[in-house]
Scaffold this motif. Sequence first.
Motif, mmCIF file in Angstrom:
data_model
loop_
_atom_site.group_PDB
_atom_site.id
_atom_site.type_symbol
_atom_site.label_atom_id
_atom_site.label_comp_id
_atom_site.label_asym_id
_atom_site.label_seq_id
_atom_site.Cartn_x
_atom_site.Cartn_y
_atom_site.Cartn_z
ATOM 1 N N ILE A 1 30.420 -28.131 -152.395
ATOM 2 C CA ILE A 1 31.041 -28.006 -153.235
ATOM 3 C C ILE A 1 32.617 -28.546 -153.626
ATOM 4 O O ILE A 1 33.512 -28.494 -151.893
ATOM 5 N N PRO A 2 33.171 -29.000 -154.797
ATOM 6 C CA PRO A 2 34.244 -29.198 -154.347
ATOM 7 C C PRO A 2 35.541 -28.360 -153.725
ATOM 8 O O PRO A 2 35.454 -27.677 -153.825
ATOM 9 N N TYR A 3 35.852 -29.558 -152.918
ATOM 10 C CA TYR A 3 37.463 -28.429 -152.246
ATOM 11 C C TYR A 3 37.222 -27.593 -151.133
ATOM 12 O O TYR A 3 38.226 -26.692 -150.826
ATOM 13 N N PHE A 4 36.134 -27.466 -150.786
ATOM 14 C CA PHE A 4 35.647 -26.553 -149.950
ATOM 15 C C PHE A 4 35.548 -26.461 -148.704
ATOM 16 O O PHE A 4 35.406 -27.677 -148.110
ATOM 17 N N PRO A 5 36.682 -26.120 -148.120
ATOM 18 C CA PRO A 5 36.496 -26.504 -146.637
ATOM 19 C C PRO A 5 35.038 -25.737 -146.085
ATOM 20 O O PRO A 5 34.386 -25.628 -146.435
ATOM 21 N N GLN A 6 34.977 -25.943 -144.226
ATOM 22 C CA GLN A 6 33.993 -25.743 -144.011
ATOM 23 C C GLN A 6 34.168 -25.312 -142.298
ATOM 24 O O GLN A 6 35.179 -25.381 -141.799
ATOM 25 N N SER A 7 32.798 -24.458 -142.255
ATOM 26 C CA SER A 7 33.262 -23.246 -141.164
ATOM 27 C C SER A 7 32.460 -23.983 -139.701
ATOM 28 O O SER A 7 32.215 -25.085 -140.241
ATOM 29 N N THR A 8 33.379 -24.203 -139.375
ATOM 30 C CA THR A 8 33.483 -24.328 -137.543
ATOM 31 C C THR A 8 32.996 -23.786 -136.373
ATOM 32 O O THR A 8 33.161 -23.962 -135.180
ATOM 33 N N VAL A 9 32.707 -22.420 -137.051
ATOM 34 C CA VAL A 9 32.923 -21.270 -136.168
ATOM 35 C C VAL A 9 31.146 -20.988 -135.712
ATOM 36 O O VAL A 9 30.561 -21.041 -136.863
ATOM 37 N N VAL A 10 31.201 -20.183 -134.484
ATOM 38 C CA VAL A 10 29.602 -20.295 -134.503
ATOM 39 C C VAL A 10 29.126 -18.554 -134.521
ATOM 40 O O VAL A 10 30.276 -17.692 -134.544
ATOM 41 N N GLY A 11 28.187 -18.249 -135.351
ATOM 42 C CA GLY A 11 28.354 -16.994 -135.600
ATOM 43 C C GLY A 11 28.303 -17.682 -137.419
ATOM 44 O O GLY A 11 27.860 -16.917 -138.228
ATOM 45 N N HIS A 12 29.025 -18.600 -137.891
ATOM 46 C CA HIS A 12 29.171 -18.829 -139.005
ATOM 47 C C HIS A 12 28.629 -19.951 -140.184
ATOM 48 O O HIS A 12 28.466 -21.166 -139.800
ATOM 49 N N ALA A 13 27.808 -19.485 -140.554
ATOM 50 C CA ALA A 13 26.654 -20.155 -141.522
ATOM 51 C C ALA A 13 26.927 -21.868 -142.136
ATOM 52 O O ALA A 13 26.602 -22.861 -142.225
ATOM 53 N N GLY A 14 28.405 -21.421 -143.279
ATOM 54 C CA GLY A 14 28.446 -21.977 -143.864
ATOM 55 C C GLY A 14 28.013 -22.806 -145.291
ATOM 56 O O GLY A 14 27.596 -23.661 -145.357
ATOM 57 N N GLU A 15 27.708 -21.607 -146.266
ATOM 58 C CA GLU A 15 26.528 -21.564 -147.446
ATOM 59 C C GLU A 15 27.357 -20.218 -148.098
ATOM 60 O O GLU A 15 27.295 -19.060 -147.327
ATOM 61 N N PHE A 16 26.265 -20.565 -148.830
ATOM 62 C CA PHE A 16 26.368 -19.476 -150.265
ATOM 63 C C PHE A 16 25.406 -18.878 -150.678
ATOM 64 O O PHE A 16 24.521 -20.275 -150.012
ATOM 65 N N VAL A 17 25.148 -17.684 -150.436
ATOM 66 C CA VAL A 17 23.575 -17.234 -150.340
ATOM 67 C C VAL A 17 23.396 -16.880 -151.765
ATOM 68 O O VAL A 17 23.891 -15.103 -151.859
ATOM 69 N N LEU A 18 23.238 -16.569 -153.182
ATOM 70 C CA LEU A 18 22.611 -16.232 -154.205
ATOM 71 C C LEU A 18 21.464 -15.288 -154.199
ATOM 72 O O LEU A 18 20.658 -16.326 -153.458
ATOM 73 N N GLY A 19 21.017 -14.018 -154.574
ATOM 74 C CA GLY A 19 19.598 -13.471 -154.650
ATOM 75 C C GLY A 19 20.010 -12.147 -155.362
ATOM 76 O O GLY A 19 21.017 -11.906 -155.544
ATOM 77 N N ASN A 20 18.856 -11.152 -155.310
ATOM 78 C CA ASN A 20 19.161 -10.025 -155.613
ATOM 79 C C ASN A 20 18.672 -9.296 -154.578
ATOM 80 O O ASN A 20 17.945 -9.517 -153.591
ATOM 81 N N ILE A 21 19.790 -7.564 -154.507
ATOM 82 C CA ILE A 21 19.123 -6.945 -153.773
ATOM 83 C C ILE A 21 19.049 -5.662 -154.425
ATOM 84 O O ILE A 21 20.090 -5.513 -155.096
ATOM 85 N N GLY A 22 17.812 -5.724 -154.990
ATOM 86 C CA GLY A 22 17.766 -4.352 -155.830
ATOM 87 C C GLY A 22 17.976 -4.712 -157.030
ATOM 88 O O GLY A 22 17.284 -6.065 -157.234
ATOM 89 N N ASN A 23 18.918 -3.891 -157.265
ATOM 90 C CA ASN A 23 18.698 -4.317 -159.111
ATOM 91 C C ASN A 23 20.337 -5.273 -159.587
ATOM 92 O O ASN A 23 21.016 -5.727 -160.239
ATOM 93 N N LYS A 24 20.616 -5.625 -158.310
ATOM 94 C CA LYS A 24 22.150 -6.325 -158.490
ATOM 95 C C LYS A 24 21.739 -7.749 -157.789
ATOM 96 O O LYS A 24 21.333 -8.259 -157.005
ATOM 97 N N TYR A 25 22.121 -8.474 -157.994
ATOM 98 C CA TYR A 25 22.312 -10.249 -158.168
ATOM 99 C C TYR A 25 24.341 -9.805 -157.380
ATOM 100 O O TYR A 25 25.007 -10.382 -157.650
ATOM 101 N N VAL A 26 23.539 -10.384 -156.583
ATOM 102 C CA VAL A 26 24.687 -10.894 -154.857
ATOM 103 C C VAL A 26 24.943 -12.452 -154.706
ATOM 104 O O VAL A 26 23.842 -13.022 -154.685
ATOM 105 N N ILE A 27 26.665 -12.458 -154.624
ATOM 106 C CA ILE A 27 26.579 -13.300 -153.862
ATOM 107 C C ILE A 27 27.248 -13.668 -152.559
ATOM 108 O O ILE A 27 28.095 -13.067 -152.096
ATOM 109 N N ALA A 28 26.011 -14.011 -151.665
ATOM 110 C CA ALA A 28 26.948 -13.690 -150.154
ATOM 111 C C ALA A 28 27.588 -15.197 -149.767
ATOM 112 O O ALA A 28 27.123 -16.502 -149.676
ATOM 113 N N MET A 29 28.646 -15.128 -149.103
ATOM 114 C CA MET A 29 29.580 -15.465 -147.846
ATOM 115 C C MET A 29 28.839 -15.223 -146.375
ATOM 116 O O MET A 29 29.201 -14.960 -146.276
ATOM 117 N N ASN A 30 27.834 -16.760 -146.252
ATOM 118 C CA ASN A 30 27.304 -16.548 -144.836
ATOM 119 C C ASN A 30 28.129 -17.642 -144.538
ATOM 120 O O ASN A 30 27.937 -19.010 -143.407
#
Length: 272
Positions: free
Chosen positions: A50-79
Motif C-alpha cells: 500500500i502506498p505510504y504505509f509504515p511497516q509493523s516491527t513488533v512480534v504479534g503484529h502481522a502487518g496486513e489488512f484482512v478483509l472478509g465477512n463476519i456474519g452479515n458484515k463486511y469487515v476490514i481488519a488491521m492485523n
Amino acid sequence: MDYVEMIKEAKEYIKSKIDKIPDVAVILGTGLGSLVEEMEDKMVIKYGDIPYFPQSTVVGHAGEFVLGNIGNKYVIAMNGRFHYYEGYDLKQVTFPVRVIRALGVEKLIVTNASGGMNENFEAGDLMIITDHINMMGTNPLIGRNYEELGPRFPDMSQPYNRELIKIAKDVAKEFNIKVKEGVYVAVSGPMYETPAELKMLRLIGADAVGMSTIPEVIVANHGGMKVLGVSVITDMAIAENLEPLDHTRVVETANRAKAKFVSLIKETIIRM
C-alpha cells in the motif's frame, strides 16, 4: 507529497482490490490476530503493497489488512498496528485510520493488550474502554489541520460511542462473557512502567495501561467515526505487587484469552 494526497492514493489502492465499502473496521492488538480466522471469503492486502504505509516491527503484529465477512458484515481488519515507540510519528501511526475513513468506513473497533491497574481485575479479563487519558506526551492532531479530514478542535466528550458500548455489554451478558469497564491510559513505551509510574497513573484515574490505541481513537473521532474499544488485560500492573514482565508473557496471555475475545468481538460486529 501532501498528506491528504497520500491518504487518497493509499485509499485508491485498497479500493481497487475490493468491490464494496466495509461496514466495520477492527484494529487488532498484540496477540489478538485470531479474529481473522473467523472471517469468510478472506483476502489479504500486505501493508508493504500500500502506498505510504509504515511497516509493523513488533512480534504479534502481522502487518496486513484482512478483509472478509463476519456474519452479515463486511469487515476490514488491521492485523498488526503501528506504535509511537517504533520510531513512527503519530501521523504515520494513525495513517491507516485516515485511509479506512477515506474508504467510507464509519465504525471502528480498537483492541489492545494492556496491564491492569484496577485491583478488581485479573490477567485474562476483557475491559470495555469507557474513556481514556493520553500520557504519550504528544497528539496526532498537532500541526496543520486539514478541514476535509476533520475540525481544528474536535470534540472528545464521548470518544468511545455509548451505543456501541451497550451492544458489547449486551453481547457479553448474553454469551456469559465476563467483562470489566474502565479508563485506559496510554504511555509512549517501549519499557514497562516503574512502580512509581503505576501509582501515579492509578491516582489519576486509569484502570489499565498500554502503549497504543489513543492516537487511533483521536483520529477516528476527528474524522467522525463511532469507536468501540476493548482491552485484554494481559498482566496485573499493581505497584505494590509488581512482578518482572516481558513481551512473550503478554502475547501468551492474550492468546489464552482469545476464545472469549473472539466471541465478544465477532458477535458485536454482527450487531453493529
